[in-house]
Write a protein that holds these residues in place. Structure first.
Motif, PDB file in Angstrom:
ATOM      1  N   ARG A 491       0.836  -1.203   0.000  1.00 37.68           N
ATOM      2  CA  ARG A 491       0.000   0.000   0.000  1.00 37.68           C
ATOM      3  C   ARG A 491       0.866   1.246   0.000  1.00 37.68           C
ATOM      4  O   ARG A 491       0.527   2.250  -0.631  1.00 37.68           O
ATOM      5  N   ASP A 515      -2.910 -11.853   1.813  1.00 35.13           N
ATOM      6  CA  ASP A 515      -4.158 -12.494   2.218  1.00 35.13           C
ATOM      7  C   ASP A 515      -5.352 -11.849   1.534  1.00 35.13           C
ATOM      8  O   ASP A 515      -5.284 -10.712   1.082  1.00 35.13           O
ATOM      9  N   VAL A 516      -6.469 -12.600   1.518  1.00 35.60           N
ATOM     10  CA  VAL A 516      -7.661 -12.082   0.832  1.00 35.60           C
ATOM     11  C   VAL A 516      -8.126 -10.738   1.372  1.00 35.60           C
ATOM     12  O   VAL A 516      -8.525  -9.865   0.608  1.00 35.60           O
ATOM     13  N   VAL A 517      -8.091 -10.590   2.682  1.00 36.18           N
ATOM     14  CA  VAL A 517      -8.604  -9.347   3.259  1.00 36.18           C
ATOM     15  C   VAL A 517      -7.740  -8.174   2.813  1.00 36.18           C
ATOM     16  O   VAL A 517      -8.244  -7.122   2.402  1.00 36.18           O
ATOM     17  N   ASP A 520      -8.276  -7.357  -0.770  1.00 39.08           N
ATOM     18  CA  ASP A 520      -9.485  -6.561  -0.945  1.00 39.08           C
ATOM     19  C   ASP A 520      -9.203  -5.089  -0.652  1.00 39.08           C
ATOM     20  O   ASP A 520      -9.663  -4.195  -1.362  1.00 39.08           O
ATOM     21  N   GLN A 521      -8.431  -4.837   0.407  1.00 38.50           N
ATOM     22  CA  GLN A 521      -8.106  -3.459   0.767  1.00 38.50           C
ATOM     23  C   GLN A 521      -7.291  -2.798  -0.346  1.00 38.50           C
ATOM     24  O   GLN A 521      -7.524  -1.639  -0.685  1.00 38.50           O
TER      25      GLN A 521
ATOM     26  N   GLU B  58      -5.890 -15.681   8.105  1.00 30.43           N
ATOM     27  CA  GLU B  58      -4.914 -14.781   7.496  1.00 30.43           C
ATOM     28  C   GLU B  58      -3.516 -15.180   7.955  1.00 30.43           C
ATOM     29  O   GLU B  58      -3.362 -16.013   8.851  1.00 30.43           O
ATOM     30  N   SER B  59      -2.491 -14.555   7.372  1.00 33.59           N
ATOM     31  CA  SER B  59      -1.150 -14.860   7.857  1.00 33.59           C
ATOM     32  C   SER B  59      -1.055 -14.372   9.309  1.00 33.59           C
ATOM     33  O   SER B  59      -1.577 -13.322   9.656  1.00 33.59           O
ATOM     34  N   HIS B 223      -5.076 -19.778   3.110  1.00 31.91           N
ATOM     35  CA  HIS B 223      -5.671 -18.493   3.441  1.00 31.91           C
ATOM     36  C   HIS B 223      -6.817 -18.178   2.485  1.00 31.91           C
ATOM     37  O   HIS B 223      -7.562 -17.244   2.683  1.00 31.91           O
ATOM     38  N   ALA B 263     -16.388 -11.864   6.898  1.00 30.78           N
ATOM     39  CA  ALA B 263     -15.473 -10.925   6.247  1.00 30.78           C
ATOM     40  C   ALA B 263     -14.564 -11.659   5.274  1.00 30.78           C
ATOM     41  O   ALA B 263     -14.337 -11.207   4.148  1.00 30.78           O
ATOM     42  N   LEU B 264     -14.052 -12.827   5.697  1.00 33.05           N
ATOM     43  CA  LEU B 264     -13.177 -13.590   4.809  1.00 33.05           C
ATOM     44  C   LEU B 264     -13.921 -14.024   3.551  1.00 33.05           C
ATOM     45  O   LEU B 264     -13.400 -13.952   2.447  1.00 33.05           O
ATOM     46  N   SER B 266     -16.548 -12.621   2.220  1.00 26.36           N
ATOM     47  CA  SER B 266     -16.907 -11.504   1.346  1.00 26.36           C
ATOM     48  C   SER B 266     -15.677 -10.915   0.665  1.00 26.36           C
ATOM     49  O   SER B 266     -15.800 -10.155  -0.287  1.00 26.36           O
ATOM     50  N   ALA B 267     -14.495 -11.263   1.127  1.00 26.34           N
ATOM     51  CA  ALA B 267     -13.280 -10.735   0.495  1.00 26.34           C
ATOM     52  C   ALA B 267     -12.864 -11.557  -0.724  1.00 26.34           C
ATOM     53  O   ALA B 267     -11.975 -11.164  -1.453  1.00 26.34           O
ATOM     54  N   ARG B 279     -17.354  -4.613  -0.555  1.00 29.11           N
ATOM     55  CA  ARG B 279     -15.961  -4.739  -0.137  1.00 29.11           C
ATOM     56  C   ARG B 279     -15.885  -5.037   1.348  1.00 29.11           C
ATOM     57  O   ARG B 279     -16.772  -4.690   2.117  1.00 29.11           O
ATOM     58  N   THR B 280     -14.810  -5.673   1.730  1.00 30.03           N
ATOM     59  CA  THR B 280     -14.631  -6.039   3.129  1.00 30.03           C
ATOM     60  C   THR B 280     -14.746  -4.822   4.029  1.00 30.03           C
ATOM     61  O   THR B 280     -14.231  -3.749   3.707  1.00 30.03           O
ATOM     62  N   LEU B 282     -13.528  -5.022   6.993  1.00 34.38           N
ATOM     63  CA  LEU B 282     -12.421  -5.110   7.947  1.00 34.38           C
ATOM     64  C   LEU B 282     -11.359  -4.068   7.639  1.00 34.38           C
ATOM     65  O   LEU B 282     -10.963  -3.894   6.504  1.00 34.38           O
ATOM     66  N   GLN B 283     -10.909  -3.408   8.659  1.00 31.48           N
ATOM     67  CA  GLN B 283      -9.830  -2.443   8.502  1.00 31.48           C
ATOM     68  C   GLN B 283      -8.540  -3.035   9.071  1.00 31.48           C
ATOM     69  O   GLN B 283      -8.581  -3.856   9.980  1.00 31.48           O
ATOM     70  N   GLY B 284      -7.435  -2.604   8.525  1.00 35.13           N
ATOM     71  CA  GLY B 284      -6.137  -2.977   9.093  1.00 35.13           C
ATOM     72  C   GLY B 284      -5.849  -4.457   8.985  1.00 35.13           C
ATOM     73  O   GLY B 284      -6.400  -5.167   8.157  1.00 35.13           O
ATOM     74  N   GLU B 285      -4.935  -4.909   9.819  1.00 31.35           N
ATOM     75  CA  GLU B 285      -4.477  -6.281   9.785  1.00 31.35           C
ATOM     76  C   GLU B 285      -4.514  -6.854  11.188  1.00 31.35           C
ATOM     77  O   GLU B 285      -4.582  -6.112  12.152  1.00 31.35           O
ATOM     78  N   ARG B 301     -11.401  -5.093  15.398  1.00 29.55           N
ATOM     79  CA  ARG B 301     -11.721  -5.002  13.975  1.00 29.55           C
ATOM     80  C   ARG B 301     -13.162  -5.404  13.688  1.00 29.55           C
ATOM     81  O   ARG B 301     -13.566  -5.432  12.526  1.00 29.55           O
TER      82      ARG B 301
END
Lengths: 600, 338
Positions: A491, A515-517, A520-521, B58-59, B223, B263-264, B266-267, B279-280, B282-285, B301
């Motif tokens: 990003r 990762d998928v999330v 998406d971002q 996620e990782s 993932h 969330a996963l 929908s991503a 769109r997801t 979820l913010q951040g990681e 989150r």
């Protein structure tokens, strides 16, 4: 078939034709270099001399020769009967030299073999076992480094006496240290490779893991070190013999020089020490050129071919080939017409590789284009050609226009001015291309100030806004790249690419490895760039579903050909090419019946 | 840890309350407990022979650590792992070697998982040789069967080197290597993430076929939920070292109860033009395991977190068929997704 298409890497299946031969081994690869060949010839000659010494030598090396008039042939300069001259006792130096080669080489080779054997095993065991064993062995190696060669030799000879065995032992016991260190570090990396883990998971005993899996992948290097060690050992033998540590009455290049020195006739008889000295130099040259050639070849093989490094790309920029088609500039923002790229072979035995055969597209401001294909499809080559980022071996044809300018007719400086400001590129795995020792913020500010005449404060402001827009807290711009996650680095690069508000942004596999999330971002970030700045965006990806969501038009590529192109809606709802259909069926959300239910 | 007597079950693997703790400290402070970080915590799962169990996350969610723990490559601090009725959590490396014939691995990177100096035949025969099977005709027979099961023609491929194979072919060799000892459990960590899209389907269906035909249980870590959706029977979603939702693929995908699962899902990008997914949110990681938020780990989150309970009390994994750990699960809209 003269032009072999690039084989798609994923084209699995038992029936897939696979005719690729084995890549040349390091030896064959090294032999392509001329100085390696010369070195090998010299080395072989010297070895042959050593093997056939008694047959080649014109005289008995110990015989006191007499000239025709019955005089002792004492200190004669090189001449027809005595090519290297004679000694003060009337002995033929050439015969001494030839017979001495045998001892010089055998002592050197045995000592080198011993050193490599000890060093390889110490390195293997230290690297593999780790922990206390590693510590013990490596501290021993350090101790071996601390031993000075000559004093060690003098003391040992003083205790045991002058024998060949002592010479070999002195060399063997000191010179294993470098091999041990190099092998250990190789083992440490090889140990972490997946196939070693797979062997452990298969239940292989530690012994088997070490000697069947790790060792064969590191000993090639040990052989190179062995080769180089022969040179060092021969040199060490010569030095020790020259200092008088060789057994009495033995003959080697070193003892010839020792005799010359002790005779105190060196000033008159220049030829006496000169020939063995020259031979040493030539021998060292031959061994080093072969050894280092093989080492280079090995290093080349161990680096997987993962595309040109940024430095190479940057250098190649200056030399990109340009074969433009003349024509009127089209009015689209980007126009590509009949682009074809062929990689010219680097060596005569390779075939030219057509990477992109024929691709044309147009892109208007604010549009998003997706180029989809699997590995080897030519999708990355196509966009790199558009950006004039291909290595000099690539032959480009076709027309490429950007903002009405023919990209292959403008000069390098004009192109440089376009880059970043108008034409931004986020290469594949770009997240690893941030400078690790500079704060992320500073790297973006630098990029801004190269192109815009703004103060540091203004640039900082722009940077903060750009980071904010991709969801990174500007305060975190003060961090270093390693403190970022992979997604954040990607990003940050998008922020860097958009900060100068380019009219075109090309992103090559922007989400691979994420990762998928996060994926998406990032796609949301790209969409936002398009909406806010009206930037045209080209996304190169292997994931049809991913680009079909964001892009308004699609190009599907396979083996350098465009198999399908058109508006996304049409391509997805009514694919005309079977390959597109296959890609669609393996994507998520494909129509029912092609794979498992989605329950939509 | 005292011997834990468990009745041998018919399950291929039975995991109870498994926790893996790594020490974040160096030197003497390793002795202090407070530096210990729980990478995975209280994992429970059972895999029946012939089924594929998916682990998503996620990782940093701990899914790879879980796979390692089940193969003895990561130290289990607490809990029990029963593979084919045999307790393995307390085994040391030497003892594990005996169990290895029962648990095989398929790795992520097909370009690094084959010894570059071994032929395909040698790579597949390697586990047999490691287990002391030396009889030549027997080795040959088993290797050929395994290669055929991995849909590679033994005559064509046996004497190829890895450098002559495509990514998909390499992964098939890796599958043959995993099958050759006829294990009870295969653990596959992201087996298709480095392959081309068109090859993924083939490899996944191969894994599913192997499970069905040979009755081997498969733990598939990925993932990418769309990968798991295609092959798994059951699925567990992990977040920060804990399972937050678990159930059959149909239940979890059609009716996710945990907001993270939703969330996963929908991503996942989709080619379905009719349903414009959002769109997801979820913010951040995910945070680091060392800085685990209090209460529900997901609450910073979570779009549904709205009360003190989420921030202070960790929800437990509850439910009978479909289990989830959430104070505000997503309501079931309709019982039958069909």
């Amino acid at each position: 078939m003269t032009q072999k298409p690039i084989e798609p890497a994923g084209q699995g299946g038992p029936t897939s034709p696979n005719t690729a031969g084995r890549p040349p081994g390091p030896i064959r690869r090294a032999l392509r270099e001329n100085n390696v060949r010369v070195g090998l010839i010299i080395f072989s000659l010297i070895v042959l001399v050593a093997i056939f010494a008694p047959m080649i030598a014109p005289y008995d090396p110990q015989e006191r020769l007499r000239t025709a008039d019955g005089e002792l042939a004492r200190l004669l300069p090189p001449q027809r009967d005595y090519w290297m001259g004679t000694t003060n006792f009337g002995r033929d130096i050439l015969s001494q030299f030839i017979v001495g080669t045998r001892r010089t080489l055998s002592v050197g080779a045995i000592a080198a073999f011993m050193a490599v054997f000890i060093g390889t095993n110490v390195g293997l065991i230290a690297g593999f076992r780790g922990g206390r064993v590693d510590n013990l062995l490596m501290r021993t190696t350090d101790a071996a480094y601390a031993l000075p060669f000559l004093p060690f030799a003098i003391v040992l000879v003083g205790i045991v006496g002058r024998t060949d065995l002592i010479l070999i032992a002195v060399i063997g016991l000191l010179f294993w240290r470098t091999t041990a260190r190099v092998i250990r570090s190789q083992v440490l990396t090889t140990k972490e490779r997946t196939f070693v883990k797979a062997a452990i998971a298969g239940g292989a005993s530690p012994r088997r893991v070490l000697y069947a899996h790790i060792a064969p992948n590191v000993v090639a290097l040990a052989l190179v070190y062995g080769m180089l060690l022969i040179a060092e050992a021969v040199m060490a033998e010569a030095s020790l013999s020259f200092l008088g540590f060789a057994p009495p009455d033995s003959l080697s290049w070193g003892t010839i020089m020792f005799d010359a020195f002790t005779s105190q006739r060196m000033r008159q008889a220049w030829w006496w020490p000169m020939f063995p000295g020259l031979a040493l130099m030539v021998f060292m040259y031959s061994v080093y050129s072969v050894g280092q050639g093989v080492q280079r070849a090995l290093r080349h093989m161990d680096t997987p071919n993962i595309g040109p490094s940024t430095r190479r790309v940057r250098r190649a920029l200056k030399r990109s080939v340009s074969v433009p088609v003349a024509g009127d500039p089209p009015d689209a923002l980007v126009a590509v017409e009949n682009l074809a790229v062929t990689y010219q072979p680097r060596t005569p035995e390779e075939q030219p590789v057509p990477a992109v055969k024929d691709i044309s597209f147009r892109l208007d401001a604010g549009q998003m284009l997706g180029i989809v294909g699997e590995s080897g499809s030519g999708k990355t080559t196509a966009v790199r050609a558009l950006l004039r980022l291909l290595p000099p071996t690539a032959e480009v044809s076709g027309g490429m226009w950007f903002e009405g300018r023919d990209l292959y007719r403008i000069g390098d400086s004009e192109l440089r001015a376009l880059r970043w400001e108008h034409l931004a590129f986020v290469p594949q795995s770009a997240m690893n291309s941030l400078n690790p020792v500079q704060r992320v913020e500073n790297q973006i500010i630098e990029a801004i100030r190269v192109h815009r005449d703004v103060t540091r404060a203004q640039a900082k402001e722009m940077c903060a806004t750009a980071l904010q827009q991709v969801g990174i807290n500007p305060a975190r711009g003060r961090l270093y790249p390693h403190q970022y996650s992979g997604g954040m680095r990607q990003r940050a690069l998008i922020a860097m690419a958009k900060v100068l508000e380019p009219t075109l942004l090309v992103a090559d596999e922007p989400t691979t490895g994420l990762d998928v999330v996060v994926q998406d971002q990032i796609m949301a970030d790209l969409e936002r760039v398009r909406e806010e700045l009206g930037t045209a965006i080209t996304i190169v990806s292997h994931d049809l579903a991913l680009v079909s969501e964001t892009c308004s038009s699609l190009i599907v590529m396979r083996d350098g050909d465009v198999v399908e192109a058109g508006p996304t809606d049409r391509v997805v709802s009514d694919p005309r090419d079977p390959y597109t259909r296959m890609l669609l069926s393996s994507a998520h959300g494909a129509p029912a019946g092609t794979h498992g239910s989605t329950g939509a | 840890m005292g011997a834990r007597v468990r009745k041998p079950t018919t399950a291929a693997i039975d995991v109870r309350d498994v926790t893996v703790v790594y020490s974040a400290a160096r030197g003497l402070s390793t002795l202090l407990k407070k530096h210990q970080v729980q990478i995975i915590q209280d994992i429970n799962l059972t895999i029946q022979p012939g089924t594929v169990f998916g682990v998503a996350g996620e990782s940093g969610s701990g899914k790879t650590t879980l796979a390692k723990a089940l193969t003895g490559l990561a130290p289990v601090s607490n809990g029990s792992i029963t593979i084919h009725g045999r307790e393995v959590a307390d085994l040391d490396q030497a003892e594990w070697r005996v169990v290895r014939s029962d648990v095989q691995l398929i790795f992520q990177d097909p370009y690094d998982s084959l010894n570059p100096r071994f032929t395909v035949f040698d790579s597949v025969a390697e586990p047999l040789r490691s287990q002391g099977i030396k009889d030549k005709p027997e080795v040959e027979r088993l290797v050929r069967t395994a290669l055929a099961d991995a849909e590679l023609d033994p005559d064509t491929f046996s004497y190829r080197m890895p450098s002559q194979l495509s990514g998909g072919e390499r992964q098939r060799v890796a599958i043959a290597r995993a099958l050759v000892l006829d294990p009870n459990l295969i653990i596959a960590d992201e087996p298709v993430s480095m392959l081309d899209v068109s090859t993924r389907g083939e490899i996944l269906s191969l894994i599913r076929k192997a499970a069905r035909n040979r009755g081997v249980a498969v733990l598939l870590v990925s993932h990418d939920l769309s990968v798991l959706e295609r092959v798994c029977d059951e699925i567990a979603v992990m977040y920060l070292g804990r399972i937050v939702e678990q159930g059959t693929v149909a239940d979890v995908f059609c009716q996710p109860r945990h907001p993270y699962t939703q969330a996963l899902i929908s991503a996942i990008p989709s080619v379905d033009q009719t349903s414009q997914r959002s769109r997801t949110t979820l913010q951040g990681e995910p945070p680091q395991p060392a800085q685990r938020p209090a209460g529900c780990s997901f609450h910073p989150r979570c779009p549904r977190c709205d009360d003190l309970k989420c921030r202070t009390v960790a929800p437990l994994l509850e439910g009978t068929e479909q289990m989830y750990a959430c104070w505000h699960p997503i309501e079931i809209v309709r019982k039958d997704p069909a």
